[in-house]
Design an enzyme around this catalytic site. Structure first.
Site, short mmCIF file in Angstrom:
data_model
loop_
_atom_site.label_atom_id
_atom_site.label_comp_id
_atom_site.label_asym_id
_atom_site.label_seq_id
_atom_site.Cartn_x
_atom_site.Cartn_y
_atom_site.Cartn_z
N TYR A 1 29.23 50.91 35.30
CA TYR A 1 28.17 50.04 34.78
C TYR A 1 27.99 50.23 33.28
O TYR A 1 28.04 49.28 32.50
CB TYR A 1 26.84 50.32 35.51
CG TYR A 1 25.63 49.78 34.78
CD1 TYR A 1 25.39 48.41 34.70
CD2 TYR A 1 24.72 50.64 34.14
CE1 TYR A 1 24.29 47.90 34.01
CE2 TYR A 1 23.62 50.14 33.44
CZ TYR A 1 23.41 48.78 33.38
OH TYR A 1 22.34 48.28 32.70
N THR B 1 21.43 48.68 27.41
CA THR B 1 20.82 49.85 28.05
C THR B 1 21.06 51.13 27.26
O THR B 1 22.05 51.23 26.53
CB THR B 1 21.40 50.00 29.47
OG1 THR B 1 21.00 51.25 30.02
CG2 THR B 1 22.93 49.98 29.45
N ASP B 2 20.19 52.10 27.46
CA ASP B 2 20.41 53.42 26.83
C ASP B 2 21.59 54.16 27.47
O ASP B 2 22.10 55.12 26.90
CB ASP B 2 19.14 54.28 26.90
CG ASP B 2 18.63 54.53 28.33
OD1 ASP B 2 19.23 54.00 29.29
OD2 ASP B 2 17.63 55.26 28.48
N GLU B 3 22.04 53.68 28.65
CA GLU B 3 23.11 54.39 29.35
C GLU B 3 24.44 54.34 28.60
O GLU B 3 25.34 55.13 28.89
CB GLU B 3 23.27 53.84 30.77
CG GLU B 3 21.98 53.95 31.55
CD GLU B 3 22.13 53.78 33.06
OE1 GLU B 3 23.26 53.75 33.55
OE2 GLU B 3 21.09 53.66 33.72
N LYS C 1 28.63 47.70 30.04
CA LYS C 1 27.59 47.32 29.07
C LYS C 1 28.01 47.73 27.66
O LYS C 1 27.76 47.01 26.69
CB LYS C 1 26.25 47.97 29.43
CG LYS C 1 25.59 47.47 30.70
CD LYS C 1 25.19 46.01 30.67
CE LYS C 1 24.04 45.72 29.74
NZ LYS C 1 23.59 44.29 29.85
P1 NAD Z 1 18.87 42.34 37.75
O1 NAD Z 1 20.05 42.83 38.50
O2 NAD Z 1 17.53 42.41 38.39
O3 NAD Z 1 19.12 40.82 37.31
C1 NAD Z 1 20.35 40.35 36.87
C2 NAD Z 1 20.33 38.84 36.95
O4 NAD Z 1 21.58 38.35 36.41
C3 NAD Z 1 20.22 38.29 38.38
O5 NAD Z 1 19.27 37.26 38.42
C4 NAD Z 1 21.61 37.77 38.69
O6 NAD Z 1 21.62 36.68 39.59
C5 NAD Z 1 22.09 37.35 37.29
N1 NAD Z 1 23.55 37.34 37.19
C6 NAD Z 1 24.40 38.32 37.58
N2 NAD Z 1 25.68 37.95 37.35
C7 NAD Z 1 25.62 36.72 36.77
C8 NAD Z 1 26.60 35.81 36.28
N3 NAD Z 1 27.91 36.09 36.37
N4 NAD Z 1 26.18 34.65 35.75
C9 NAD Z 1 24.85 34.35 35.67
N5 NAD Z 1 23.90 35.15 36.14
C10 NAD Z 1 24.27 36.33 36.67
O7 NAD Z 1 18.89 43.14 36.37
P2 NAD Z 1 17.68 43.61 35.45
O8 NAD Z 1 17.26 44.96 35.86
O9 NAD Z 1 16.70 42.53 35.30
O10 NAD Z 1 18.46 43.81 34.06
C11 NAD Z 1 18.59 42.72 33.16
C12 NAD Z 1 19.38 43.18 31.94
O11 NAD Z 1 18.71 44.26 31.31
C13 NAD Z 1 20.79 43.69 32.27
O12 NAD Z 1 21.66 43.24 31.27
C14 NAD Z 1 20.63 45.20 32.24
O13 NAD Z 1 21.85 45.81 31.87
C15 NAD Z 1 19.58 45.37 31.16
N6 NAD Z 1 18.76 46.58 31.28
C16 NAD Z 1 18.09 46.85 32.44
C17 NAD Z 1 17.27 47.97 32.52
C18 NAD Z 1 16.50 48.30 33.77
O14 NAD Z 1 15.90 49.36 33.83
N7 NAD Z 1 16.46 47.43 34.77
C19 NAD Z 1 17.16 48.82 31.41
C20 NAD Z 1 17.87 48.52 30.25
C21 NAD Z 1 18.66 47.38 30.19
O1 TDX Z 2 17.82 56.15 45.95
C1 TDX Z 2 17.83 56.64 44.82
N1 TDX Z 2 17.53 57.96 44.65
C2 TDX Z 2 17.54 58.58 43.44
O2 TDX Z 2 17.27 59.78 43.35
C3 TDX Z 2 18.16 55.86 43.65
C4 TDX Z 2 18.49 54.41 43.77
C5 TDX Z 2 18.16 56.49 42.43
N2 TDX Z 2 17.87 57.81 42.32
C6 TDX Z 2 17.87 58.42 40.98
C7 TDX Z 2 19.12 58.15 40.16
C8 TDX Z 2 18.58 58.08 38.75
O3 TDX Z 2 18.57 59.39 38.18
O4 TDX Z 2 16.80 57.83 40.26
C9 TDX Z 2 17.15 57.59 38.89
C10 TDX Z 2 17.01 56.10 38.59
O5 TDX Z 2 18.01 55.44 39.33
P1 TDX Z 2 18.17 53.84 39.27
O6 TDX Z 2 16.87 53.22 39.62
O7 TDX Z 2 19.37 53.47 40.06
O8 TDX Z 2 18.36 53.60 37.71
P2 TDX Z 2 19.44 54.16 36.67
O9 TDX Z 2 20.69 54.56 37.33
O10 TDX Z 2 18.75 55.18 35.81
O11 TDX Z 2 19.72 52.82 35.82
C11 TDX Z 2 18.63 51.92 35.50
O12 TDX Z 2 18.17 52.11 34.20
C12 TDX Z 2 19.00 51.66 33.16
C13 TDX Z 2 19.03 50.47 35.72
O13 TDX Z 2 19.53 50.31 37.04
C14 TDX Z 2 20.04 50.03 34.72
O14 TDX Z 2 20.32 48.64 34.87
C15 TDX Z 2 19.48 50.26 33.36
O15 TDX Z 2 20.44 49.95 32.40
#
Ligand code: NAD
Ligand code: TDX
Length: 339
Positions: free
Chosen positions: A148, A123-125, A152
């Site tokens: 988190y 992630t960019d975080e 990562k």
């Molecule tokens: P998600 O939470 O929707 O999915 C995570 C999956 O991992 C789930 O299916 C869960 O059951 C599985 N999991 C969790 N713990 C586990 C374990 N111990 N063993 C096996 N499986 C396990 O997450 P997502 O949003 O799809 O993100 C996927 C990946 O991408 C993550 O690594 C996250 O850090 C990265 N990422 C997400 C975003 C975003 O915006 N969602 C952005 C950048 C990077």
């Molecule tokens: O209820 C809400 N209200 C609100 O204002 C929630 C859930 C979030 N927010 C804000 C917080 C953040 O500034 O919205 C923005 C996005 O929040 P999230 O959807 O929780 O995402 P973020 O915290 O930015 O992280 C996501 O992007 C990077 C993913 O959850 C991560 O897994 C990924 O790495």
């Protein structure tokens, strides 16, 4: 290629599995997923009996299972993680266990199986929080600020260490905020869309001026696939949408698209340690892989809203189940500021 996708029953993993099977008719795909609260086997239901797909329920920390599976593939694409920042603030232990320790189990298995190719989805975080100007690139220093992002970052370092120390063929990608179908309705967009479909207000944190960069999930999947096939070992690739919006701007777009007014915004107390702004300069990735974010925000948002409208049972089951307790704890106790 035979590919093990960890976390393939989650949001991006599910989209990636469908992308691979559609785009590469010769690929065989196995998913390893623990089916935590965020994993949903229903996402992959239509693949039951599919000749090129297998599902394994299990934890990435289960060494024996992981070593057995990794030994049968050419590459691992690692999505499995605890992924929600707010949950990491409530309880960080599972984040360290899965994101840090679990990643090392996979790296060990890749080494033990004769250097299986490993792509780490990050992630960019990990780069921290930006002020009004500038953007993260591959050389940005690490500065994670939530449990988190710290977990990562720890995983990213272990993956890079496996390359430098053992020559394990790895690549890493760091991506900005994804949105699209199958996203768990705790993340801001699916939470707001489904709340509005239920005629409920949307809880906007703080002043609503935190900035995120938005990338449609299919664009991310296409990018990961490009790294998997053309990426150089040891390298890092950044993915972003070149699409920065404040949370307030994004909320207003969603409200407008769904036929609601600003009165549906419920301002709530801010997230502790809330990163102010993320932005990505993905020039290197664009030049190296010919990858670009393709889906315009409005197109992606309309597709996403349409998906949640036509898949109400999917998210209603989640929202009326165990997730309800989390939601109550998260928002029920938050101080509501005056409008
Ligand atoms: P998600 O939470 O929707 O999915 C995570 C999956 O991992 C789930 O299916 C869960 O059951 C599985 N999991 C969790 N713990 C586990 C374990 N111990 N063993 C096996 N499986 C396990 O997450 P997502 O949003 O799809 O993100 C996927 C990946 O991408 C993550 O690594 C996250 O850090 C990265 N990422 C997400 C975003 C975003 O915006 N969602 C952005 C950048 C990077
Ligand atoms: O209820 C809400 N209200 C609100 O204002 C929630 C859930 C979030 N927010 C804000 C917080 C953040 O500034 O919205 C923005 C996005 O929040 P999230 O959807 O929780 O995402 P973020 O915290 O930015 O992280 C996501 O992007 C990077 C993913 O959850 C991560 O897994 C990924 O790495």
């Amino acid at each position: 290629m035979r590919i093990l996708v960890t976390g393939g029953a989650g949001f991006i993993g599910t989209n990636f599995v469908y992308y691979l099977l559609r785009r590469h008719p010769e690929d065989q795909v196995a998913v390893l997923d623990a089916l935590t609260y965020a994993g949903n086997l229903e996402n992959l239901k239509v693949l039951e009996g599919h000749a090129r797909f297998k599902f394994f329920k299990g934890d990435v920390n289960d060494r024996e299972l992981v070593h057995g599976l990794v030994g049968q593939v050419d590459a691992v694409v690692h999505f499995a993680a605890e992924s929600h920042v707010d949950r990491s603030i409530q309880n960080a232990a599972d984040f360290v266990k899965t994101n840090v320790l679990g990643t090392q189990v996979l790296l060990d298995a890749c080494r033990a199986s004769g250097n299986v190719r490993f792509h780490h989805v990050s992630t960019d975080e990990v780069f921290g929080s930006l002020g009004a100007h500038g953007a993260f690139d591959e050389n940005s220093p690490y500065d994670p600020r939530s449990p988190y992002s710290a977990s990562k970052a720890g995983a990213d370092h272990l993956v890079r260490a496996a390359w430098h120390t053992h020559g394990l063929p790895i690549t890493i990608s760091n991506c900005s905020n994804n949105y699209g179908p199958y996203q768990f309705p705790e993340k801001v967009l699916p939470l707001f869309i489904t709340n509005l479909l239920e005629n409920k207000k949307v809880p906007l944190y703080g002043d609503g001026l935190n900035v995120r960069d938005w990338l449609y999930v299919e664009d991310h999947c296409r990018g990961i696939d490009a790294v998997l096939r053309e990426g150089i070992y040891g390298e890092t690739y950044l993915f972003g949408g070149r699409c920065e919006r404040t949370n307030l701007e994004l909320t207003e777009i969603v409200l407008f698209e769904m036929g609601f007014g600003r009165d549906m915004i419920q301002p709530v107390m801010d997230r502790p340690g809330h990163d102010r702004r993320y932005a990505i300069d993905c020039t290197k990735t664009e030049q190296a892989l010919g990858w670009h974010p393709e889906t315009p925000l409005m197109e992606g948002l309309r597709k996403t809203i349409a998906w949640y409208k036509t898949n109400q049972e999917w998210w209603q089951r989640i929202k009326s189940g165990a997730y309800r307790d989390y939601y109550e704890k998260q928002y029920g106790g938050r101080e509501i500021k005056s409008q």
